[in-house]
Design a protein around this motif. Structure first.
Motif, PDB file in Angstrom:
ATOM      1  N   GLU A  74      63.479 -15.909  30.239  1.00  0.00           N
ATOM      2  CA  GLU A  74      63.336 -15.481  31.639  1.00  0.00           C
ATOM      3  C   GLU A  74      62.058 -14.684  31.827  1.00  0.00           C
ATOM      4  O   GLU A  74      61.284 -14.919  32.771  1.00  0.00           O
ATOM      5  CB  GLU A  74      64.543 -14.628  32.040  1.00  0.00           C
ATOM      6  N   ALA A  75      61.793 -13.734  30.924  1.00  0.00           N
ATOM      7  CA  ALA A  75      60.595 -12.901  31.040  1.00  0.00           C
ATOM      8  C   ALA A  75      59.328 -13.741  30.937  1.00  0.00           C
ATOM      9  O   ALA A  75      58.342 -13.491  31.647  1.00  0.00           O
ATOM     10  CB  ALA A  75      60.606 -11.831  29.956  1.00  0.00           C
ATOM     11  N   ARG A  76      59.356 -14.751  30.056  1.00  0.00           N
ATOM     12  CA  ARG A  76      58.166 -15.605  29.903  1.00  0.00           C
ATOM     13  C   ARG A  76      57.854 -16.348  31.205  1.00  0.00           C
ATOM     14  O   ARG A  76      56.696 -16.397  31.649  1.00  0.00           O
ATOM     15  CB  ARG A  76      58.395 -16.608  28.771  1.00  0.00           C
ATOM     16  N   ILE A  77      58.882 -16.905  31.829  1.00  0.00           N
ATOM     17  CA  ILE A  77      58.678 -17.644  33.087  1.00  0.00           C
ATOM     18  C   ILE A  77      58.237 -16.692  34.205  1.00  0.00           C
ATOM     19  O   ILE A  77      57.343 -17.004  34.997  1.00  0.00           O
ATOM     20  CB  ILE A  77      59.967 -18.386  33.482  1.00  0.00           C
ATOM     21  N   LEU A  78      58.853 -15.515  34.273  1.00  0.00           N
ATOM     22  CA  LEU A  78      58.472 -14.543  35.301  1.00  0.00           C
ATOM     23  C   LEU A  78      57.030 -14.093  35.129  1.00  0.00           C
ATOM     24  O   LEU A  78      56.285 -13.934  36.112  1.00  0.00           O
ATOM     25  CB  LEU A  78      59.412 -13.337  35.255  1.00  0.00           C
ATOM     26  N   ASN A  79      56.606 -13.894  33.869  1.00  0.00           N
ATOM     27  CA  ASN A  79      55.219 -13.512  33.600  1.00  0.00           C
ATOM     28  C   ASN A  79      54.253 -14.595  34.066  1.00  0.00           C
ATOM     29  O   ASN A  79      53.202 -14.308  34.641  1.00  0.00           O
ATOM     30  CB  ASN A  79      55.020 -13.235  32.113  1.00  0.00           C
ATOM     31  N   GLU A  80      54.626 -15.839  33.820  1.00  0.00           N
ATOM     32  CA  GLU A  80      53.760 -16.939  34.241  1.00  0.00           C
ATOM     33  C   GLU A  80      53.667 -16.998  35.760  1.00  0.00           C
ATOM     34  O   GLU A  80      52.584 -17.205  36.327  1.00  0.00           O
ATOM     35  CB  GLU A  80      54.298 -18.255  33.686  1.00  0.00           C
ATOM     36  N   TRP A  81      54.803 -16.825  36.416  1.00  0.00           N
ATOM     37  CA  TRP A  81      54.817 -16.803  37.886  1.00  0.00           C
ATOM     38  C   TRP A  81      53.955 -15.653  38.406  1.00  0.00           C
ATOM     39  O   TRP A  81      53.088 -15.842  39.269  1.00  0.00           O
ATOM     40  CB  TRP A  81      56.260 -16.679  38.360  1.00  0.00           C
ATOM     41  N   ALA A  82      54.152 -14.457  37.866  1.00  0.00           N
ATOM     42  CA  ALA A  82      53.412 -13.286  38.332  1.00  0.00           C
ATOM     43  C   ALA A  82      51.914 -13.427  38.098  1.00  0.00           C
ATOM     44  O   ALA A  82      51.103 -12.906  38.876  1.00  0.00           O
ATOM     45  CB  ALA A  82      53.940 -12.038  37.626  1.00  0.00           C
ATOM     46  N   SER A  83      51.535 -14.152  37.044  1.00  0.00           N
ATOM     47  CA  SER A  83      50.109 -14.314  36.750  1.00  0.00           C
ATOM     48  C   SER A  83      49.420 -15.241  37.740  1.00  0.00           C
ATOM     49  O   SER A  83      48.192 -15.261  37.818  1.00  0.00           O
ATOM     50  CB  SER A  83      49.925 -14.866  35.335  1.00  0.00           C
TER      51      SER A  83
END
Length: 878
Positions: free
Chosen positions: A725-734
Motif C-alpha cells: 500500500e505504501a509503495r503505491i501511495l508513494n508512486e501516486w504522491a510522486s
C-alpha cells in the motif's frame, strides 16, 4: 438644484406636491395636444415606428416629414422625426427641429430635447429642459400621469439627483402597475439597474420586456449588457436577437465590437464599428472604441484623431474618456485607463462611472489611499451603487488584516491565518521573485502587494467589484495580486497558484501590461511545471480527445477561448494549450526568443506580427505547433487502446459483456476501468490487483479522480498489505501535487512506524494544498519534536493552538517541554494553560516542579572575565 440634500429630496418633493396641487388648464391642453394625431393616423405612425424599430431610419425620417409637411400635426410624429435624425447622426438638424417641439411642453418632448441639447454640447439648454420637467411635474397629480409620462419624469429626476429607490417604486413600477404594456418602463428599470451595476435585476426586467413584447431590440440589447460580465454566450444570443430585428442597432453593434476587442479580433471589431458609423458617422461610442483600437494597435496619431471625432459635437462629454479608459483597464492598461478617467472627471467632476472606475484602477495600481478615498466618495454620492457599496464594506475588513513584508513583497492576510502559515507564504513569494526575475531579466521597481482572502466573496469584491468569480483562485493586476486562501473543499495547490500569479507580475511588467491573455497564462502555467513537474496542467484524456479531434485552437485566436469558452472544459483546455504553445516556442526557438517577444509587446507591437517576426510566418508556425500538439497527445498512454465501443458492441452495465470485450482487447482503458470497479464491488481482490496493475502500467500518468493508484492502495489496505500500500501511495504522491488522500495516509503510516522523515515530507506536501488542518499540524509537530527540530515543532504547535485542537492541554504541555531551557518564561505560561485545561495532568505538574527547583539553583560561577549573573534577573525571566 442647490446642495446635495436638496437634490436628493427632488423626487419626494415632487410626489408631495402632486398630492397638494390640482391639474391646471394649460397642462390639460398639453395632454390633449400630445395625443392629437387621432385614430385616422394610428396605422401610419405604427408603420413609422416599425421602421424606426427595425433600423430603417431614413425611411422613418421620410415618412414623418411627409406627415408633418401636410400639417397633420402630432407631437409623436415630431418626436419620431427627431429620434431618426439622432440615429443618423444629424445632430445639428435634430437641434433645429427640437426647437419647434419644445413649446408643446409634453414631457417626452422636453426629455428628448434634453437628449438633443446634451448630444450637441448645449449644457444650459439641456439643464433648462430638466428644470422645466421638474416644475411641470411638481404641479401634476402623480395619480393622473400616464405611464409614459411617469417614466420620463422619473428619468429626469434621476438626472437631477433624485433618490433611485423612490423613483423606481413611485415612478417606474407605478407606470408598470398602471399599464403593464408600457415598454419604456421596463427599459427604464433595466437601465437604472445597469447604472447601479445590479445585473441580476437588469436581466430580469429586460427578460420581462422580451417575454411581453417579443421583437424588442432595445430590451435584447439591455439583456446583453446585463450578461456582459457573467455570461458571454448568453450575451451573444441576446445580441443576435437584437440584430435580427434591427441589423443597424447601434448599441448592439458597439457592444458586439467591444466583445471582439476582448477577443483580440480587432479586424472584426473595426467592421462592426464601421457598420455603426455608416449609419451615424458621428456616433461617440463608436469613435471611443476606435480610439481604443488605435491604442491597442499602437497608432498614436489615430488615437488623437478618433478621440477628437468622438468629442466633435459634445466637446466635454465625459462618457467618451470613461469608455476608452474602462476598456484599456479591462486590458490591464491601468495607468493609461486611469489617465482617461481623470480626463473624464476634468470634464465633469461628479461623473460617477469615471470616479468609480478610477477608484478600481488606483487600487489595482497599488495606490490604495487615493483608491479607497474615491470608492468612499462614490458610495457617499450614490449609496445604491452595488460595486461602491461592496468596496466600502471590504475596506473595513482589509483594515483588520495582518501585514507582513520583506524583500519587495507586501503580504496581507487574515490575522489568524497569517499567524499559522503567513511566514510560509511570504517565503514562497520571495523565492518566486528571486527565481523568476533572474530568469526573465527583470528588476522590479515597486513592491508587489499580495492580498490573500479567507472569504471567497471578499476576494471577488476586491478583484471584480462584485460577487462571483468562483472559478478563479487568484488574479494578478501587475504589481498587485489577489487570491483566495486555501479551501479544504477545493484542495488546489496554493503554492503553485501563487507561483503562477507571481509569474504574471513578471510578464505584465516586462510588457507594460500589453500582452494577450493566452500568452500570459501560458507562461504562468509553464513556469508552474518548471518549479514542480507535478503542478500546472498536463495532457489528459479529454485534452487528447480535443487535440486529435480537431478542436485545437489556432494560436492567432487563443485569446477568444478565454473570453467566451463554450464550456468550463474548453476554458481549462485554453490554459493547457497556451502552456503547450509556450513550451513549443521555448523548445524550438529558445527562451531568449520568448523574452524578445515580450520585449516587442512592451513596445506596443501586435502579437501575431511579433510571433511571425521572431519565429517564422504565422501559418507555418501554427502548422508546426499543431504537429507538436498531436505528437504530445498521441504519446499519452501510447500502448493503451483508447477506442470506446458503442453500446451495441458492448453493454457497460453487463460485466460479462465487458469481460468478453477485454478478452479480445486486453489494453482497452475504457473496459479496464469498468472491469476493475466491478471487481472491487464484488470484493474479488486478487483479480482486482492484477487488473489495476495493468491499468497503471498502461497509463501511469493518471492521477485524476478515481485513479488506479487510489483503488489499488485501498485494495492493499483491505488485505493488510501495508508495505505494498505504501509503495503505491508513494508512486501516486510522486505524480500529483494535490493527492491529499495519499499524503494523509502516508502520514498515518509514518506515525505508526515512527518514520518521522516520512511524516514531515508528506505533511509539507499536504500543507501546500491545505495548511489549516489541525491533524496535520499535530502529526508534523510530533515528528519535528522527535527529530529534534524544535523551532519547527514550536511553530507547528503554536499554529495548532489557533486551530482549536481537540487536545489543547497536550499541545501546551509539549510547547512547555520544548521551551523549558530556551525560554522558561514562555514555558511556564504554556504549563499554566495546560493545567487550566487539565488540572490533573501529572506530567505537567512534574515539569512545573522541575522548573521551580531549577530556578532555585544558584547561577553558575562566572568566568574570570565575566560579570556574575544577577539572580533577580533570572527570577524575572520566569
Amino acid at each position: 438644484m442647490g446642495n446635495k440634500a436638496d437634490r436628493n429630496r427632488v423626487a419626494s418633493n415632487c410626489i408631495e406636491r402632486a398630492r397638494l396641487w390640482k391639474s391646471v388648464l394649460l397642462l390639460s391642453c398639453v395632454a390633449v395636444l400630445s395625443g392629437w394625431a387621432g385614430s385616422t393616423r394610428a396605422a401610419d405612425i405604427k408603420l413609422s415606428r416599425r421602421q424606426f424599430r427595425t433600423g430603417q431610419y431614413e425611411q422613418c425620417l421620410e415618412s414623418t416629414r411627409a406627415v408633418l409637411a401636410e400639417r397633420r400635426y402630432g407631437i409623436d410624429w415630431s418626436i419620431l422625426m427627431v429620434k431618426s435624425l439622432l440615429a443618423l447622426g444629424r445632430y445639428e438638424d435634430a437641434a433645429k427641429e427640437i426647437d419647434n417641439v419644445v413649446p408643446n411642453y409634453a414631457f417626452r418632448a422636453l426629455k428628448l430635447a434634453h437628449t438633443v441639447y446634451t448630444q450637441t454640447g448645449q449644457k444650459e439648454q439641456a439643464a433648462e429642459m430638466l428644470q422645466t420637467i421638474y416644475r411641470i411635474a411638481s404641479i401634476r397629480r402623480i395619480e393622473s400621469m400616464e405611464s409614459l409620462d411617469l417614466v420620463v419624469v422619473g428619468e429626469s429626476l434621476l438626472h437631477l439627483g433624485g433618490e433611485p429607490r423612490l423613483i423606481l417604486d413611485e415612478f417606474y413600477y407605478r407606470a408598470l402597475k398602471n399599464d403593464p404594456n408600457c415598454h419604456n418602463a421596463y427599459l427604464a428599470v433595466g437601465a437604472l439597474a445597469l447604472a447601479k451595476e445590479d445585473y441580476d435585476l437588469a436581466s430580469k426586467e429586460y427578460a420581462r420586456a422580451i417575454k411581453r413584447f417579443g421583437d424588442a431590440p432595445d430590451a435584447y440589447c439591455g439583456l446583453a449588457q446585463a450578461f456582459y460580465q457573467s455570461d458571454r454566450q448568453a450575451m451573444i444570443q441576446a445580441l443576435d436577437a437584437a440584430l435580427s430585428v434591427n441589423p443597424r442597432h447601434a448599441a448592439a453593434l458597439v457592444l458586439l465590437a467591444e466583445h471582439q476587442i476582448d477577443c483580440e479580433n480587432y479586424a472584426g471589431a473595426r467592421e462592426l464599428l464601421d457598420q455603426v458609423t455608416d449609419v451615424n458617422p458621428h456616433h461617440p461610442d463608436a469613435w471611443a472604441y476606435r480610439t481604443v483600437l488605435a491604442h491597442l494597435t499602437n497608432e498614436p496619431n489615430d488615437v488623437k484623431g478618433c478621440r477628437a471625432h468622438a468629442l466633435r459635437f459634445w466637446p466635454d462629454n465625459p462618457r467618451v474618456d470613461y469608455l476608452i479608459g474602462r476598456k484599456l483597464s479591462q486590458r490591464y492598461w491601468f495607468a493609461e485607463g486611469a489617465a482617461y478617467q481623470r480626463q473624464a472627471l476634468a470634464f465633469d467632476r461628479d461623473y460617477l462611472p469615471a470616479k468609480g472606475q478610477l477608484a478600481e484602477d488606483l487600487l489595482r495600481l497599488g495606490d490604495e489611499e487615493r483608491g479607497w478615498d474615491l470608492a468612499n466618495e462614490v458610495y457617499e454620492q450614490d449609496p445604491y451603487n452595488v460595486k461602491a457599496f461592496n468596496l466600502v464594506n471590504l475596506q473595513d475588513k482589509l483594515a483588520e488584516f495582518k501585514v507582513m513584508s520583506g524583500e519587495g513583497i507586501v503580504l496581507k492576510m487574515e490575522r489568524r491565518e497569517a499567524e499559522i502559515y503567513g511566514d510560509r507564504v511570504l517565503s514562497l513569494l520571495q523565492e518566486a521573485k528571486s527565481t523568476l526575475c533572474k530568469k526573465y531579466g527583470l528588476q522590479l521597481e515597486q513592491p508587489v502587494t499580495v492580498e490573500l482572502f479567507n472569504r471567497q466573496q471578499d476576494f471577488a469584491i476586491r478583484t471584480f467589484g462584485t460577487l462571483g468569480g468562483g472559478e478563479f483562485l487568484g488574479v494578478c493586476f501587475g504589481n498587485v495580486i489577489t487570491a483566495n486562501s486555501p479551501k479544504r473543499e477545493t484542495l488546489a495547490n496554493w503554492e503553485s497558484t501563487l507561483w503562477h500569479e507571481f509569474c504574471h507580475v513578471i510578464t505584465l511588467n516586462l510588457t507594460r501590461n500589453k500582452m494577450p491573455r493566452w500568452l500570459s497564462e501560458g507562461i504562468s502555467v509553464y513556469e508552474e511545471v518548471q518549479r514542480d513537474a507535478t503542478c500546472g496542467q498536463h495532457m489528459n484524456p479529454e485534452y487528447r480527445r480535443m487535440i486529435l479531434g480537431s478542436e485545437l485552437i489556432p494560436i492567432s485566436q487563443l485569446s477568444r477561448a478565454f473570453i467566451s469558452p463554450s464550456s468550463p472544459a474548453q476554458l481549462q483546455f485554453a490554459y493547457y494549450q497556451s502552456s503547450l504553445v509556450v513550451e513549443f516556442l521555448i523548445e524550438n526557438f529558445g527562451l531568449d526568443t520568448l523574452k524578445a517577444i515580450l520585449a516587442d509587446l512592451g513596445k506596443g507591437r501586435e502579437i501575431n506580427s511579433t510571433l511571425a517576426r521572431q519565429t517564422q510566418p504565422l501559418e507555418q508556425l501554427e502548422e508546426r505547433f499543431a504537429e507538436f500538439a498531436r505528437g504530445r497527445a498521441e504519446s499519452l498512454a501510447e500502448d493503451a487502446d483508447w477506442y470506446q465501443p458503442e453500446r451495441d458492441q458492448v453493454d457497460p452495465r453487463d460485466p460479462e459483456s465487458v469481460t468478453q470485450w477485454l478478452t479480445k482487447h486486453p489494453d482497452s482503458l475504457w473496459a479496464l476501468r469498468i472491469h476493475v470497479r466491478h471487481l472491487v464491488r464484488q470484493r474479488e481482490w486478487i483479480d482486482a490487483k492484477a487488473a489495476l496493475a495493468t491499468l497503471i502500467a498502461l497509463y501511469p500518468e493518471d492521477t485524476g479522480a478515481g485513479n488506479a493508484y487510489a483503488l489499488l492502495a485501498e485494495v492493499h489496505r483491505t488485505l493488510g498489505e501495508t508495505r505494498q500500500e505504501a509503495r503505491i501511495l508513494n508512486e501516486w504522491a510522486s505524480r500529483s501535487s494535490d493527492a491529499a488522500t495519499a499524503y494523509t495516509r502516508l502520514m498515518e503510516l509514518g506515525m505508526e512506524q515512527q518514520n518521522w522523515q516520512q511524516v514531515v515530507a508528506y505533511g509539507e506536501k499536504y500543507q501546500a494544498v491545505y495548511p489549516l488542518l489541525s491533524t496535520v499540524h499535530w502529526r508534523m509537530g510530533q515528528a519535528h519534536e522527535a527529530l529534534g527540530s524544535h523551532e519547527q515543532a514550536v511553530a507547528l504547535y503554536q499554529g495548532l493552538l489557533l486551530l482549536d485542537p481537540a487536545n489543547p492541554a497536550e499541545v501546551n504541555f509539549r510547547l512547555a517541554r520544548i521551551l523549558q531551557e530556551e525560554d522558561p518564561g514562555a514555558a511556564k505560561r504554556y504549563l499554566l494553560e495546560t493545567l487550566a485545561d487539565a488540572p490533573r495532568f501529572r506530567e505537567a505538574h512534574r515539569l512545573l516542579l522541575k522548573m521551580r527547583d531549577k530556578a532555585k539553583e544558584p547561577p553558575p560561577a562566572a568566568k574570570p572575565d565575566e560579570e556574575p549573573v544577577s539572580p533577580t534577573i533570572q527570577e524575572d525571566t520566569l
